[in-house]
Scaffold this motif. Structure first.
Motif, PDB file in Angstrom:
ATOM      1  N   UNK A  63      -4.715  -6.004  -0.633  1.00  0.00           N
ATOM      2  CA  UNK A  63      -3.577  -5.981  -1.566  1.00  0.00           C
ATOM      3  C   UNK A  63      -2.397  -6.753  -0.983  1.00  0.00           C
ATOM      4  N   UNK A  64      -1.769  -7.564  -1.814  1.00  0.00           N
ATOM      5  CA  UNK A  64      -0.629  -8.377  -1.403  1.00  0.00           C
ATOM      6  C   UNK A  64       0.635  -7.512  -1.285  1.00  0.00           C
ATOM      7  N   UNK A  65       1.380  -7.696  -0.200  1.00  0.00           N
ATOM      8  CA  UNK A  65       2.680  -7.018   0.018  1.00  0.00           C
ATOM      9  C   UNK A  65       2.564  -5.493  -0.047  1.00  0.00           C
ATOM     10  N   UNK A  66       1.396  -4.974   0.273  1.00  0.00           N
ATOM     11  CA  UNK A  66       1.123  -3.545   0.057  1.00  0.00           C
ATOM     12  C   UNK A  66       2.141  -2.608   0.709  1.00  0.00           C
ATOM     13  N   UNK A  67       2.553  -2.937   1.951  1.00  0.00           N
ATOM     14  CA  UNK A  67       3.408  -2.007   2.698  1.00  0.00           C
ATOM     15  C   UNK A  67       4.895  -2.217   2.415  1.00  0.00           C
ATOM     16  N   UNK A  68       5.224  -3.309   1.713  1.00  0.00           N
ATOM     17  CA  UNK A  68       6.630  -3.665   1.530  1.00  0.00           C
ATOM     18  C   UNK A  68       7.270  -2.929   0.347  1.00  0.00           C
ATOM     19  N   UNK A  69       6.557  -2.880  -0.750  1.00  0.00           N
ATOM     20  CA  UNK A  69       7.122  -2.274  -1.966  1.00  0.00           C
ATOM     21  C   UNK A  69       5.996  -1.953  -2.937  1.00  0.00           C
ATOM     22  N   UNK A  70       6.362  -1.152  -3.942  1.00  0.00           N
ATOM     23  CA  UNK A  70       5.398  -0.845  -5.001  1.00  0.00           C
ATOM     24  C   UNK A  70       6.165  -0.568  -6.274  1.00  0.00           C
ATOM     25  N   UNK A  71       5.506   0.039  -7.220  1.00  0.00           N
ATOM     26  CA  UNK A  71       6.190   0.316  -8.482  1.00  0.00           C
ATOM     27  C   UNK A  71       7.132   1.502  -8.245  1.00  0.00           C
ATOM     28  N   UNK A  72       8.432   1.242  -8.307  1.00  0.00           N
ATOM     29  CA  UNK A  72       9.432   2.314  -8.138  1.00  0.00           C
ATOM     30  C   UNK A  72       9.880   2.581  -6.712  1.00  0.00           C
ATOM     31  N   UNK A  73       9.449   1.800  -5.719  1.00  0.00           N
ATOM     32  CA  UNK A  73       9.917   2.022  -4.343  1.00  0.00           C
ATOM     33  C   UNK A  73       9.940   0.699  -3.571  1.00  0.00           C
ATOM     34  N   UNK A 337      -3.353  -8.826  -6.324  1.00  0.00           N
ATOM     35  CA  UNK A 337      -1.998  -9.363  -6.165  1.00  0.00           C
ATOM     36  C   UNK A 337      -0.951  -8.249  -6.137  1.00  0.00           C
ATOM     37  N   UNK A 338       0.289  -8.615  -5.988  1.00  0.00           N
ATOM     38  CA  UNK A 338       1.351  -7.695  -5.599  1.00  0.00           C
ATOM     39  C   UNK A 338       1.807  -6.740  -6.715  1.00  0.00           C
ATOM     40  N   UNK A 339       2.326  -5.588  -6.310  1.00  0.00           N
ATOM     41  CA  UNK A 339       2.951  -4.653  -7.252  1.00  0.00           C
ATOM     42  C   UNK A 339       4.445  -4.939  -7.252  1.00  0.00           C
ATOM     43  N   UNK A 340       4.813  -6.070  -7.863  1.00  0.00           N
ATOM     44  CA  UNK A 340       6.166  -6.593  -7.699  1.00  0.00           C
ATOM     45  C   UNK A 340       7.220  -6.041  -8.643  1.00  0.00           C
ATOM     46  N   UNK A 341       6.835  -5.691  -9.859  1.00  0.00           N
ATOM     47  CA  UNK A 341       7.818  -5.239 -10.848  1.00  0.00           C
ATOM     48  C   UNK A 341       7.127  -4.258 -11.791  1.00  0.00           C
ATOM     49  N   UNK A 342       7.893  -3.498 -12.558  1.00  0.00           N
ATOM     50  CA  UNK A 342       7.249  -2.571 -13.506  1.00  0.00           C
ATOM     51  C   UNK A 342       6.348  -3.281 -14.520  1.00  0.00           C
ATOM     52  N   UNK A 343       6.589  -4.580 -14.743  1.00  0.00           N
ATOM     53  CA  UNK A 343       5.713  -5.312 -15.673  1.00  0.00           C
ATOM     54  C   UNK A 343       4.761  -6.264 -14.944  1.00  0.00           C
TER      55      UNK A 343
END
Ligand code: BMA
Length: 379
Positions: A63-73, A337-343
């Motif tokens: 998973x891309x950027x897994x430890x950096x951010x997710x949906x809502x954090x 790919x990354x969990x970058x934004x709510x959409x």
């Protein structure tokens, strides 16, 4: 599959697969040499592990950027949407160096480089694998990676931007050299995946913005410069976007001496349309079949370097779309790919409608997340 005996037998099957993997590793003794003849021992070990994973039909989850951010954090120590959803981290962690070339403290998606370094160390310490892409600015006009103004010609030897471009590569080299772990400060092995999706024409290094010869020259110049700077902790991944044939796939291949992994990027769009879904599954499966033959011919590791279905609107996407499309060819890993934004997210967050199916996917005996991967790799 949900009762305790079912879980037990899955655990048992994973354990058996893991044991076979470990025994295989012991016998293997680093048979495959990476493209860099001076590759570090850790890079060689990683390469051997990946070859072995493929041989044993293991598919690692990434998973891309897994430890950096997710949906809502954002930037909460130890957090991960994958872990929140299924209780384990991914086995493969993707990162991106876009904007490092500008000396910016944060990447194009606002991830600070000093935090990224720590995440990479954290992932490595857990037995995870790190892979890095580079959405770098257009070196001709300083505009974004998606500005397709001709640039490659100008940065090759003799071009007006050549020297300036070498300085950009050097910044990446310095970053790679700074990734160290443990008491002895040994360099962390990294899968570097530059100039990706080049069969598309949305980046300045894409198919319509340079010739095959120019693309290959750019790749070789980059790898040679890395080596000249003493970077020896990299494996190199070649990863176009969708392609039409084996010939098309290989059109810009820089050569066996410059590539360790062969991958490709593909996304499932219009997921609620059954025809689009059928096309995605067949396209992915056929492309992997083509790549699998090429990987065998060239003795490279095959991966699905980027994939996903934005927002995963299909509850059983993991077991009904992704798994059937990859199961016959078993790439060594798949990176979502990354969990970058709510959409804009590609793995379920806690409570997402595909979370249960994601758990079922995780229980698949051939899919390995960080905990299972660490257990089999350390032998
Ligand atoms: C794209 C999107 C962008 C992002 C870029 C690089 O697919 O996720 O928002 O900036 O990747 O990570």
């Amino acid at each position: 599959m949900k009762d305790s005996s079912g879980k037990q037998s899955i655990r048992c099957r994973k354990w058996t697969i893991g044991l076979l993997f470990s025994l295989g590793m012991t016998l293997q003794v680093f048979a495959q040499n990476p493209a860099d003849a001076k590759a570090s021992k850790a890079a060689r070990k990683l390469y051997a592990d990946l070859h072995r994973a493929m041989k044993d039909s293991l598919v690692l989850f990434g998973h891309q950027d897994d430890l950096a951010y997710g949906v809502g954090w954002k930037y909460q120590p130890g957090e991960s949407d994958v872990r929140r959803s299924v209780g384990s981290y991914p086995a493969v962690f993707g990162w991106d160096l876009g904007h490092l070339e500008l000396n910016d403290p944060v990447n194009l998606d606002s991830v600070p480089f000093d935090r990224m370094r720590k995440f990479i160390k954290f992932a490595h310490k857990m037995g995870g694998i790190n892979t890095i892409s580079w959405h770098l600015r257009n070196p001709y006009n300083g505009s974004s990676a998606w500005d397709t103004t001709t640039a490659v010609r100008h940065i090759l030897p003799g071009g007006t931007k050549h020297e300036a471009y070498l300085a950009w590569i050097d910044k990446v080299a310095d970053f790679m050299l700074s990734l160290k772990a443990g008491f002895l400060g040994k360099k962390i092995p990294i899968i570097f995946r530059p100039y990706h999706e080049h069969t598309g024409s949305w980046f300045w290094w894409g198919e319509k913005s340079c010739t095959p010869q120019e693309y290959i020259a750019l790749w070789k110049m980059t790898v040679d410069r890395m080596k000249a700077k003493g970077v020896n902790n990299l494996l190199y991944a070649y990863s176009p976007a969708e392609f039409k044939s084996a010939k098309h796939y290989m059109e810009r291949y820089p050569g066996d001496d410059y590539v360790d992994l062969v991958g490709f990027d593909t996304y499932h769009r219009n997921a609620n349309d059954s025809i689009a879904t059928a096309f995605f599954k067949v396209g992915l499966s056929n492309s992997l079949a083509t790549m699998s033959q090429l990987a065998a011919q060239h003795q490279k590791v095959m991966v699905l370097s980027e994939t996903g279905c934005e927002q995963i609107p299909v509850p059983n996407w993991w077991t009904n779309v992704l798994w059937p499309a990859i199961k016959d060819q078993h790439p060594a890993y798949v990176l979502l790919w990354r969990n970058g934004r709510p959409d804009h997210y590609y793995v379920p967050y806690q409570g997402h409608l595909s979370q249960d199916d994601f758990k079922a996917f995780q229980r698949n005996p051939r899919i390995f997340f960080q905990d299972e991967w660490k257990a089999v790799r350390k032998h």
